[in-house]
Design a protein around this motif. Structure first.
Motif, PDB file in Angstrom:
ATOM      1  N   GLU A 286     -12.812   8.992 -26.718  1.00 16.29           N
ATOM      2  CA  GLU A 286     -13.320   8.101 -27.758  1.00 16.29           C
ATOM      3  C   GLU A 286     -13.773   6.783 -27.138  1.00 16.29           C
ATOM      4  OE1 GLU A 286     -13.851   8.697 -30.948  1.00 16.29           O
ATOM      5  OE2 GLU A 286     -13.194  10.771 -30.652  1.00 16.29           O
ATOM      6  N   PRO A 287     -14.875   6.187 -27.606  1.00 13.76           N
ATOM      7  CA  PRO A 287     -15.391   4.964 -26.990  1.00 13.76           C
ATOM      8  C   PRO A 287     -14.377   3.829 -26.927  1.00 13.76           C
ATOM      9  CG  PRO A 287     -17.013   5.889 -28.485  1.00 13.76           C
ATOM     10  CD  PRO A 287     -15.764   6.689 -28.681  1.00 13.76           C
ATOM     11  N   GLY A 288     -13.635   3.605 -28.016  1.00 12.07           N
ATOM     12  CA  GLY A 288     -12.664   2.514 -28.010  1.00 12.07           C
ATOM     13  C   GLY A 288     -11.559   2.747 -27.006  1.00 12.07           C
ATOM     14  N   LEU A 289     -11.074   3.970 -26.897  1.00 12.85           N
ATOM     15  CA  LEU A 289     -10.022   4.286 -25.936  1.00 12.85           C
ATOM     16  C   LEU A 289     -10.536   4.153 -24.511  1.00 12.85           C
ATOM     17  CD1 LEU A 289      -7.146   5.200 -25.424  1.00 12.85           C
ATOM     18  CD2 LEU A 289      -7.895   7.580 -25.742  1.00 12.85           C
ATOM     19  N   LEU A 290     -11.781   4.562 -24.281  1.00  9.47           N
ATOM     20  CA  LEU A 290     -12.359   4.428 -22.950  1.00  9.47           C
ATOM     21  C   LEU A 290     -12.503   2.954 -22.573  1.00  9.47           C
ATOM     22  CD1 LEU A 290     -13.466   5.891 -20.503  1.00  9.47           C
ATOM     23  CD2 LEU A 290     -15.700   5.999 -21.620  1.00  9.47           C
ATOM     24  N   ASP A 291     -12.835   2.103 -23.533  1.00  9.63           N
ATOM     25  CA  ASP A 291     -12.899   0.663 -23.269  1.00  9.63           C
ATOM     26  C   ASP A 291     -11.534   0.125 -22.831  1.00  9.63           C
ATOM     27  OD1 ASP A 291     -15.569   0.368 -23.766  1.00  9.63           O
ATOM     28  OD2 ASP A 291     -15.342  -0.495 -25.769  1.00  9.63           O
ATOM     29  N   VAL A 292     -10.485   0.562 -23.517  1.00  9.69           N
ATOM     30  CA  VAL A 292      -9.137   0.107 -23.176  1.00  9.69           C
ATOM     31  C   VAL A 292      -8.756   0.590 -21.781  1.00  9.69           C
ATOM     32  CG1 VAL A 292      -6.688   0.380 -23.740  1.00  9.69           C
ATOM     33  CG2 VAL A 292      -8.339  -0.130 -25.550  1.00  9.69           C
ATOM     34  N   MET A 293      -9.008   1.862 -21.478  1.00  9.99           N
ATOM     35  CA  MET A 293      -8.642   2.420 -20.182  1.00  9.99           C
ATOM     36  C   MET A 293      -9.414   1.752 -19.055  1.00  9.99           C
ATOM     37  SD  MET A 293      -6.380   4.649 -21.128  1.00  9.99           S
ATOM     38  CE  MET A 293      -6.102   5.749 -19.758  1.00  9.99           C
ATOM     39  N   THR A 294     -10.689   1.477 -19.277  1.00 10.24           N
ATOM     40  CA  THR A 294     -11.501   0.817 -18.253  1.00 10.24           C
ATOM     41  C   THR A 294     -11.019  -0.606 -18.021  1.00 10.24           C
ATOM     42  OG1 THR A 294     -13.415   2.171 -18.867  1.00 10.24           O
ATOM     43  CG2 THR A 294     -13.854   0.183 -17.598  1.00 10.24           C
TER      44      THR A 294
ATOM     45  N   VAL B 116      -5.105 -15.764 -22.839  1.00  6.47           N
ATOM     46  CA  VAL B 116      -5.758 -14.464 -22.886  1.00  6.47           C
ATOM     47  C   VAL B 116      -7.081 -14.527 -22.123  1.00  6.47           C
ATOM     48  CG1 VAL B 116      -6.793 -12.706 -24.374  1.00  6.47           C
ATOM     49  CG2 VAL B 116      -4.654 -13.831 -25.058  1.00  6.47           C
ATOM     50  N   ILE B 117      -7.272 -13.565 -21.210  1.00  8.72           N
ATOM     51  CA  ILE B 117      -8.536 -13.497 -20.467  1.00  8.72           C
ATOM     52  C   ILE B 117      -9.409 -12.344 -20.945  1.00  8.72           C
ATOM     53  CG2 ILE B 117      -7.574 -14.589 -18.411  1.00  8.72           C
ATOM     54  CD1 ILE B 117      -7.484 -11.740 -17.142  1.00  8.72           C
ATOM     55  N   HIS B 118      -8.787 -11.361 -21.660  1.00  7.62           N
ATOM     56  CA  HIS B 118      -9.593 -10.225 -22.110  1.00  7.62           C
ATOM     57  C   HIS B 118      -8.910  -9.568 -23.287  1.00  7.62           C
ATOM     58  CE1 HIS B 118     -12.760  -7.254 -21.625  1.00  7.62           C
ATOM     59  NE2 HIS B 118     -11.876  -6.280 -21.757  1.00  7.62           N
ATOM     60  N   ARG B 119      -9.712  -9.101 -24.234  1.00  7.35           N
ATOM     61  CA  ARG B 119      -9.165  -8.426 -25.407  1.00  7.35           C
ATOM     62  C   ARG B 119     -10.105  -7.311 -25.851  1.00  7.35           C
ATOM     63  NH1 ARG B 119      -7.598 -12.822 -28.951  1.00  7.35           N
ATOM     64  NH2 ARG B 119      -8.019 -14.351 -27.313  1.00  7.35           N
ATOM     65  N   VAL B 120      -9.527  -6.209 -26.278  1.00  7.95           N
ATOM     66  CA  VAL B 120     -10.260  -5.071 -26.840  1.00  7.95           C
ATOM     67  C   VAL B 120      -9.516  -4.615 -28.093  1.00  7.95           C
ATOM     68  CG1 VAL B 120     -11.101  -2.724 -26.484  1.00  7.95           C
ATOM     69  CG2 VAL B 120     -10.972  -4.285 -24.533  1.00  7.95           C
TER      70      VAL B 120
ATOM     71  N   PRO C 198      -3.334  -3.729 -33.100  1.00  9.34           N
ATOM     72  CA  PRO C 198      -3.993  -2.675 -33.885  1.00  9.34           C
ATOM     73  C   PRO C 198      -4.189  -1.418 -33.040  1.00  9.34           C
ATOM     74  CG  PRO C 198      -5.567  -4.369 -33.247  1.00  9.34           C
ATOM     75  CD  PRO C 198      -4.222  -4.873 -32.829  1.00  9.34           C
ATOM     76  N   ALA C 199      -4.562  -0.339 -33.670  1.00 16.38           N
ATOM     77  CA  ALA C 199      -4.788   0.920 -32.957  1.00 16.38           C
ATOM     78  C   ALA C 199      -5.811   0.731 -31.843  1.00 16.38           C
ATOM     79  CB  ALA C 199      -5.265   1.986 -33.940  1.00 16.38           C
ATOM     80  N   THR C 200      -5.548   1.361 -30.720  1.00 18.73           N
ATOM     81  CA  THR C 200      -6.457   1.372 -29.556  1.00 18.73           C
ATOM     82  C   THR C 200      -6.921  -0.046 -29.235  1.00 18.73           C
ATOM     83  OG1 THR C 200      -7.256   3.487 -30.443  1.00 18.73           O
ATOM     84  CG2 THR C 200      -8.369   2.613 -28.512  1.00 18.73           C
ATOM     85  N   SER C 201      -6.008  -0.821 -28.700  1.00 23.77           N
ATOM     86  CA  SER C 201      -6.319  -2.225 -28.420  1.00 23.77           C
ATOM     87  C   SER C 201      -5.659  -2.667 -27.122  1.00 23.77           C
ATOM     88  CB  SER C 201      -5.851  -3.114 -29.577  1.00 23.77           C
ATOM     89  OG  SER C 201      -4.446  -3.011 -29.754  1.00 23.77           O
ATOM     90  N   LEU C 202      -6.110  -3.819 -26.611  1.00 25.50           N
ATOM     91  CA  LEU C 202      -5.586  -4.334 -25.347  1.00 25.50           C
ATOM     92  C   LEU C 202      -5.688  -5.847 -25.314  1.00 25.50           C
ATOM     93  CD1 LEU C 202      -6.073  -3.119 -21.747  1.00 25.50           C
ATOM     94  CD2 LEU C 202      -7.067  -5.337 -22.349  1.00 25.50           C
ATOM     95  N   LEU C 203      -4.690  -6.465 -24.705  1.00 24.49           N
ATOM     96  CA  LEU C 203      -4.730  -7.884 -24.377  1.00 24.49           C
ATOM     97  C   LEU C 203      -4.313  -8.052 -22.924  1.00 24.49           C
ATOM     98  CD1 LEU C 203      -3.048  -9.575 -27.480  1.00 24.49           C
ATOM     99  CD2 LEU C 203      -5.401  -9.946 -26.702  1.00 24.49           C
ATOM    100  N   ALA C 204      -5.013  -8.902 -22.182  1.00 24.56           N
ATOM    101  CA  ALA C 204      -4.624  -9.267 -20.826  1.00 24.56           C
ATOM    102  C   ALA C 204      -4.568 -10.777 -20.755  1.00 24.56           C
ATOM    103  CB  ALA C 204      -5.618  -8.727 -19.807  1.00 24.56           C
ATOM    104  N   ALA C 205      -3.490 -11.292 -20.135  1.00 30.45           N
ATOM    105  CA  ALA C 205      -3.279 -12.739 -20.092  1.00 30.45           C
ATOM    106  C   ALA C 205      -2.822 -13.163 -18.700  1.00 30.45           C
ATOM    107  CB  ALA C 205      -2.249 -13.160 -21.137  1.00 30.45           C
ATOM    108  N   ILE C 206      -3.009 -14.457 -18.401  1.00 30.23           N
ATOM    109  CA  ILE C 206      -2.653 -15.024 -17.098  1.00 30.23           C
ATOM    110  C   ILE C 206      -1.850 -16.299 -17.305  1.00 30.23           C
ATOM    111  CG2 ILE C 206      -3.548 -16.110 -15.009  1.00 30.23           C
ATOM    112  CD1 ILE C 206      -4.112 -13.247 -14.896  1.00 30.23           C
TER     113      ILE C 206
END
Length: 627
Positions: free
Chosen positions: A432-440, A597-601, A616-624
């Motif tokens: 799924e596109p959203g899941l692929l975005d998270v994995m990438t 936060v440096i990136h969010r999906v 939320p479903a199929t989501s990501l946060l990255a922070a520094i």
């Protein structure tokens, strides 16, 4: 084959260190023990190790010349007045002529004549290139024959600036040495020193490396030292002592590394590519099948020692592929001073099960709790072996953080995991596109060294197949093997039980359909994917890479969180990297973050810093957080 090149006279002002004054040409050559080497102006020494015969001749310019025994199985002959481009072959006592196993170039492929090449003629334009620190590596795996419509070094060079603009720092070439036919993956090499004739001349390859360095890209080469291919292998029939029939690899008899001449052939091959072609490193294929049980020092240990002590100008990076994920086994050269990293198939398999739901073949051991297994790989690098027979071979330390996280190369797809599928589908067609975005996002923002497969940067949907150009029984065997490989990589499609139900890998169409379709990059979908990758690599370069140098080995901590959720804190040398990813189809609660936060999906994910996160479903946060 044309050997037209940029003829530049050798500059006698070259210093002992190999450098010349600005603007002067730089000579790069490696004097091999095997094959043809210039020993003076138009004077060439020919050497071949052939201990199984008593007589050997050299056929050059249409004339046979008797070679002289030189002891310990070697034959030699010096010939005067030999011009670059002169064809030659070795001739056995029965009159059979064959190519030089250490040929620098071939006219007409493995069955044709070897060609005299003087590496002094190429003008190197980037003699001061120093490469990249390993911590900066963002790898792009490339197959020269399918990267462009033309399938040549020169055509590939014209697109390198775009890869540098995206933020990639390392090109990893799939094997380029001479193999039978005009098309193939390159892992069935027959002549390991000669760039494949379909890709261009040796100078074309050097121009490709020069062009990469000019735009700031390092170049690594995938090399195969565990076997030769099933066809065009001139050494098997002509030099049987090169092999040890007591040991068998999946591809045939084991190479006899106990023989000094054989060891020299491969160690010098590594040095040759690094020195003569100014490469930045090598990836050594399937080292678990490099069998060297009787030598006092394992071949990979000696190879690494010599590479790091004898290559000039800068340190070169050596990478291994060991399907058991052993990175630090001293018997295989896996010390920190030898091999800088290895491919992490554990992380790949766990990620693939999550992204596709496929849990068959090689991925079957990851069917249970793939999210937890991926989290372990991201936090610590490795994990306990899935194979009881290999449990003792892989050290507990490898699974528990004794190696720096940059010792692991992570990827969501590569040539094997796409091309060995029944129909060569890429991950974009399976997830799924959203899941692929998270994995990438996880791939590019985690501390491990990320690698992407060509076309992934703009969302290529064209399949990448296994292709070759064999004939007769070998062609049929290759086709039948596609059924076996497909079962291991994603499984067989429903109703497929016979090889003929899969595409013929020897047909030209298998090769042609695998070529990148660059026009997709200019579509709305391709442009959007391209922009996402450039953004992610830029964030990695700005926020993650500065903390990788000098970081301790055990830096990752998996935090307790909901099922199907990954929550990891990495304490790097001067910063804390935090990742929170919900890989489920439902909203979940995850541990809070303390950094910015440096990136969010997707872009709507919110982190207010006051407590646990609602993801939320199929989501990501990255922070520094910096210290």
């Amino acid at each position: 084959m044309s050997l037209t090149r940029d003829f530049t006279p050798y500059d006698s002002r070259r210093t002992a260190s190999g450098h010349v004054s600005s603007g002067a040409p730089v000579r790069r050559s490696f004097p091999k023990s095997w094959g043809a080497e210039h020993v003076g102006e138009n004077s060439v020494l020919f050497r071949l190790w052939a201990p199984d015969i008593e007589r050997l001749r050299l056929r050059i310019a249409g004339r046979n010349r008797e070679m002289l025994p030189a002891g310990q199985g070697w034959f030699t002959l010096t010939v005067e007045g030999v011009e670059p481009g002169t064809p030659y072959q070795f001739v056995m006592p029965d009159g059979k002529a064959f190519a030089d196993p250490a040929s620098r170039a071939q006219d007409g492929g493995v069955d044709g004549h070897s060609m005299i090449v003087d590496p002094a003629f190429y003008r190197w334009n980037m003699p001061a290139w120093k490469g990249h620190a390993w911590e900066e590596a963002v790898i792009y795996e490339m197959h020269i024959g399918t990267f462009t419509a033309e399938g040549t070094f020169r055509a590939a060079a014209s697109r390198l600036a775009d890869l540098a603009d995206l933020g990639f720092t390392v090109i990893q070439l799939m094997p380029v040495s001479e193999f039978p036919g005009d098309r193939g993956w390159g892992y069935d090499s027959a002549l390991p020193y000669a760039p494949h004739h379909a890709y261009g001349s040796p100078d074309d390859m050097k121009a490709f490396v020069d062009a990469a360095h000019r735009v700031g890209l390092s170049v690594m080469l995938d090399v195969v030292y565990n076997h030769f291919g099933p066809a065009g292998n001139l050494i098997v029939s002509n030099i049987p002592s090169f092999f040890d029939p007591q040991f068998i690899t999946p591809w045939g008899p084991s190479i006899n590394f106990a023989q000094p001449a054989v060891r020299a052939f491969f160690i010098e091959n590594a040095l040759y590519w690094l020195e003569e072609f100014n490469l930045d490193g090598l990836r050594i294929d399937a080292v678990d099948e490099i069998l060297d049980e009787t030598s006092e020092k394992h071949i990979l240990v000696e190879l690494a020692e010599r590479v790091h002590s004898e290559t000039t100008g800068r340190r070169r990076h050596l990478v291994m592929e060991d399907h058991r994920a052993i990175l630090r086994n001293p018997e295989r050269g896996g010390t920190p001073d030898a091999f800088v990293a290895g491919w992490n198939n554990d992380a790949y398999h766990a990620a693939h099960v999550i992204a596709t739901g496929e849990a068959v073949g090689h991925a079957a051991p990851f069917a249970a709790q793939p999210v937890a297994k991926l989290a372990a790989c991201l936090a610590h690098g490795g994990m306990p072996s899935q194979d009881d027979d290999e449990q003792d071979a892989r050290s507990d330390a490898d699974a528990g953080g004794s190696s720096p996280l940059t010792s692991y190369i992570h990827f969501l797809q590569n040539h094997d995991h796409v091309g060995n599928r029944a129909h060569g589908e890429r991950l974009i067609s399976l997830s799924e596109p959203g899941l692929l975005d998270v994995m990438t996002s996880m791939l590019l923002l985690s501390p491990q060294v990320p690698m992407m497969f060509m076309g992934e940067e703009y969302g290529e949907v064209q399949p990448f197949a296994f292709f070759a150009e064999y004939e007769g029984d070998i062609a049929m065997t290759t086709w039948a093997n596609r059924l076996i490989e497909a079962e291991k990589f994603g499984g067989l499609p429903e109703g497929v039980t016979e090889p003929w139900q899969l595409d013929n890998p020897n047909a030209p169409e298998a090769f042609e359909k695998s070529k990148l379709r660059w026009e997709r990059r200019d579509t709305a979908e391709g442009s959007a994917a391209y922009g996402k990758i450039r953004d992610l690599i830029g964030k990695r370069r700005e926020h993650v890479v500065p903390g990788l140098s000098g970081m301790p080995h055990s830096v990752g901590r998996v935090l307790a969180s909901a099922p199907e959720t990954i929550a990891i804190d990495w304490q790097l040398s001067d910063r804390l990297v935090q990742l929170r990813a919900n890989l489920s189809a439902s909203e979940v609660e995850a541990p809070g973050i303390s950094g910015f936060v440096i990136h969010r999906v997707p872009e709507t994910v919110v982190a207010d810093g006051t407590g646990p996160l609602v993801m939320p479903a199929t989501s990501l946060l990255a922070a520094i957080s910096r210290h």
